[in-house]
Design an enzyme around this catalytic site. Sequence first.
Site, PDB file in Angstrom:
ATOM      1  N   ASP A  18       0.776  -1.172   0.108  1.00 28.97           N
ATOM      2  CA  ASP A  18       0.053  -0.174  -0.028  1.00 28.97           C
ATOM      3  C   ASP A  18       0.960   1.299  -0.007  1.00 28.97           C
ATOM      4  OD1 ASP A  18      -2.303  -1.493   0.204  1.00 28.97           O
ATOM      5  OD2 ASP A  18      -2.064  -1.734   2.600  1.00 28.97           O
ATOM      6  N   GLU A  19       2.155   1.089  -0.572  1.00 29.07           N
ATOM      7  CA  GLU A  19       2.779   2.289  -0.502  1.00 29.07           C
ATOM      8  C   GLU A  19       2.538   3.453  -1.657  1.00 29.07           C
ATOM      9  OE1 GLU A  19       4.072  -0.721  -1.027  1.00 29.07           O
ATOM     10  OE2 GLU A  19       5.273  -1.231   0.337  1.00 29.07           O
ATOM     11  N   LYS A  42       2.238   2.205  -5.033  1.00 29.13           N
ATOM     12  CA  LYS A  42       2.917   1.794  -6.214  1.00 29.13           C
ATOM     13  C   LYS A  42       2.064   1.824  -7.383  1.00 29.13           C
ATOM     14  CE  LYS A  42       3.352  -2.560  -4.383  1.00 29.13           C
ATOM     15  NZ  LYS A  42       2.769  -2.308  -3.118  1.00 29.13           N
ATOM     16  N   ALA A  60      -3.666  -7.804  -3.921  1.00 31.41           N
ATOM     17  CA  ALA A  60      -3.015  -6.426  -4.378  1.00 31.41           C
ATOM     18  C   ALA A  60      -4.296  -5.687  -4.716  1.00 31.41           C
ATOM     19  CB  ALA A  60      -2.272  -6.620  -5.284  1.00 31.41           C
ATOM     20  N   GLY A  61      -3.939  -4.310  -4.358  1.00 34.11           N
ATOM     21  CA  GLY A  61      -5.117  -3.426  -4.782  1.00 34.11           C
ATOM     22  C   GLY A  61      -4.448  -2.213  -5.194  1.00 34.11           C
ATOM     23  N   HIS A  62      -4.556  -1.725  -6.438  1.00 36.58           N
ATOM     24  CA  HIS A  62      -3.791  -0.478  -6.890  1.00 36.58           C
ATOM     25  C   HIS A  62      -4.957   0.394  -7.153  1.00 36.58           C
ATOM     26  CE1 HIS A  62       0.007  -2.554  -8.237  1.00 36.58           C
ATOM     27  NE2 HIS A  62       0.021  -2.253  -6.907  1.00 36.58           N
ATOM     28  N   GLN A  92       2.510  -5.863  -2.864  1.00 34.37           N
ATOM     29  CA  GLN A  92       2.608  -5.902  -1.767  1.00 34.37           C
ATOM     30  C   GLN A  92       4.069  -5.256  -1.484  1.00 34.37           C
ATOM     31  OE1 GLN A  92       1.785  -9.495  -3.071  1.00 34.37           O
ATOM     32  NE2 GLN A  92      -0.403  -8.537  -2.652  1.00 34.37           N
ATOM     33  N   GLY A 115       0.175  13.886  -4.048  1.00 34.16           N
ATOM     34  CA  GLY A 115      -1.343  13.659  -4.415  1.00 34.16           C
ATOM     35  C   GLY A 115      -1.726  12.454  -5.196  1.00 34.16           C
TER      36      GLY A 115
HETATM   37  P1  IMP Z   1      -2.575 -12.588   1.888  1.00 35.01           P
HETATM   38  O1  IMP Z   1      -1.570 -12.179   1.076  1.00 35.01           O
HETATM   39  O2  IMP Z   1      -3.966 -12.209   1.736  1.00 35.01           O
HETATM   40  O3  IMP Z   1      -2.543 -14.027   2.334  1.00 35.01           O
HETATM   41  O4  IMP Z   1      -2.352 -11.828   3.146  1.00 35.01           O
HETATM   42  C1  IMP Z   1      -1.326 -12.039   4.059  1.00 35.01           C
HETATM   43  C2  IMP Z   1      -0.782 -10.711   4.748  1.00 35.01           C
HETATM   44  O5  IMP Z   1      -0.357  -9.885   3.734  1.00 35.01           O
HETATM   45  C3  IMP Z   1      -1.653  -9.878   5.136  1.00 35.01           C
HETATM   46  O6  IMP Z   1      -1.228  -9.389   6.525  1.00 35.01           O
HETATM   47  C4  IMP Z   1      -2.241  -8.932   4.402  1.00 35.01           C
HETATM   48  O7  IMP Z   1      -3.186  -8.052   5.015  1.00 35.01           O
HETATM   49  C5  IMP Z   1      -1.217  -8.490   3.722  1.00 35.01           C
HETATM   50  N1  IMP Z   1      -1.145  -8.153   2.358  1.00 35.01           N
HETATM   51  C6  IMP Z   1      -1.718  -9.031   1.370  1.00 35.01           C
HETATM   52  N2  IMP Z   1      -1.881  -8.131   0.184  1.00 35.01           N
HETATM   53  C7  IMP Z   1      -1.343  -6.824   0.360  1.00 35.01           C
HETATM   54  C8  IMP Z   1      -1.661  -5.742  -0.211  1.00 35.01           C
HETATM   55  O8  IMP Z   1      -1.532  -5.512  -1.407  1.00 35.01           O
HETATM   56  N3  IMP Z   1      -1.357  -4.426   0.458  1.00 35.01           N
HETATM   57  C9  IMP Z   1      -1.201  -4.687   1.887  1.00 35.01           C
HETATM   58  N4  IMP Z   1      -1.050  -5.828   2.515  1.00 35.01           N
HETATM   59  C10 IMP Z   1      -1.451  -6.823   1.704  1.00 35.01           C
END
Ligand code: IMP
Length: 440
Positions: A19-20, A22, A45-47, A229, A420
Site C-alpha cells: 500500500d505504498e 505503487k 493486491a489493490g492499486h 505488496q 497527491g
Molecule cells: P494474503 O496475501 O491475503 O495471504 O495476506 C497476508 C498478509 O499480507 C496480510 O497481512 C495482508 O493484509 C497482507 N497483504 C496482502 N496483500 C496486501 C496488499 O496488497 N497490501 C497490503 N497488505 C497486503
Amino acid sequence: MAKNDDLNRLVIVGAQWGDEGKGKVIDFLAAQADVVARFQGGDNAGHTVVYGANVFKLHHIPSGILNPCTLCLLGNGMVINPQILVRELEDLEKRLIKTDNLRISGKAHLIMAYHQAMDEANEKMLGEKKIGTTGRGIGPAYADKALRRGIRAVDMLNFSHFCEWLAGILPLQNKILQEIYGQPGFKYEELCEFYRPLCDRLRPLIIDTDLLLAEEIENKKRILFEGAQGALLDIDHGTYPFVTSSSTVAAYASAGTGVGIGWINNVIGVLKAYTTRVGEGPFLTEQKGETGAQLRERGNEYGTTTGRPRRCGWFDSVIGRYAARVNGLTGLAVTKLDVLSGMDVVRMAVAYRCRGEIIRHFPLDPSDMKECKPVYEDFPGWDEDLSNIRTFKDLPPAAQHYLQAIEEAVGVRMEIISVGPDRSQTIICPESQAAVWMRK
Ligand code: IMP
C-alpha cells in the site's frame, strides 16, 4: 540481444508493508513503457489509480492498462482468480478502457473457489493467531503450486483437460475442507460449469508471456516490472509468519516473468512518507492514538481490497534500509508527502533500542521486535499545501529537509516524490533514472 546497461527494464517494488502507492508510480511511469508485467501475488493486491475524475481500483491487472499502447502481462509468478479477473475486465470495459492489450502467462497458477474457502476457514481456525489475510485464497493457491497439485492458466486452454484436472484434485480439496475445516465441499459438476464461461473469456489472453518478453527485449522495448505488496510482506524476508505467500522482492521480477536476472538492473523502491500496515504482525512505529487516526483520515488509509482501516505510524528508516538491501534498490519514490502537511513535528525511526542495545538493522527474528522500541529523530513540520507543487526546489524547506533525511537514512537516491493521488501530482528529481525514463 541488447546489452544490459540501459534503462529499458525497470522494476518497481514496495519497500514497506504494501500500500505504498505503487499503483500511482507505475501508472505514471507506464506512460513511457511498452510493456508492464506483474510478477507475483494475485488479487490480494489493490492499486488505486486516479486519472482526472476517474478512480480505478485494480487487483490483478497492471496499472499500465490505462495506457492503450502499453502491453500488460500477468506473469507466471502470479496466482490468478479467473472470476475476479473477468470482473475486473468487465468493469474496465464498461468504463471504455481498452483491455485487449492484456495477456496472461499460461504458467500462472489459478486461485480456485476452494482456495478462497480454505483461506477464510484457516483464518477462523487460527482465531487470535490469525495472519489477517485478505481472504482471497492466496496462501492455499501458492501451497498447491508448491505441492504440485495446482491448476494453471494453460489448463484453461482446453476445457475438457481443465475439468479432468479438477476431477483429479477435487476429492482431496473437499476432504481438507470438510474434515479439517468443517466446511462444505464443492460439487464437481457445478464447479466445472462455473468455470466454463470464465475459461471461454480468458482463453484468448493466455499465451507464453516469457517468449513474448524475450522478443520485446530483443526489439529494445521498455519493460516495467510491477511488484505487489512490499518487502516486509515477502515470504522469505518479511515479518514471517505475518507475510504474504509470494516473493515480493525485486529478484522475483526475473523468476516471476521468465526474464533472466541479467536483463534487469534498475529497481525503484516505493516508500510512503510515513508507514502503514494491514493485517497482524509487528509494526514498531505504529501510532495507536491521535497521530495514527490523523494519518489514517488524511491519507484515506483504508484497504483497496478489503476496506480494512490500515494501521498507521511514523516513517521507519530501519525498514527502508532493509528494503534497500534485500531489493538492491537503485532509486526511491516517496509517496503521500502531502499527507504530512500540518503536522507540528514529523518523526522518523532511525534505529531500534532492543534490550538496552541500539541496533540499526532489521532484527533476524521478528518476534524479537516485542523487545524493541524505535529511536526517533524529530523534524520540524510544514503547513503548506503541497498538492500543486511540481519541483523539488518549490517544496517548503522543512519538507525538503525531511526528504533529504529519508534519502540519507535509507542510503538510496530520491527519484520521484508524490504529492497527491493524481498522475500530475508528481515531482521527478532532475538527473534521476526516472527523469531519463520519462524523457524517452
Ligand atoms: P494474503 O496475501 O491475503 O495471504 O495476506 C497476508 C498478509 O499480507 C496480510 O497481512 C495482508 O493484509 C497482507 N497483504 C496482502 N496483500 C496486501 C496488499 O496488497 N497490501 C497490503 N497488505 C497486503
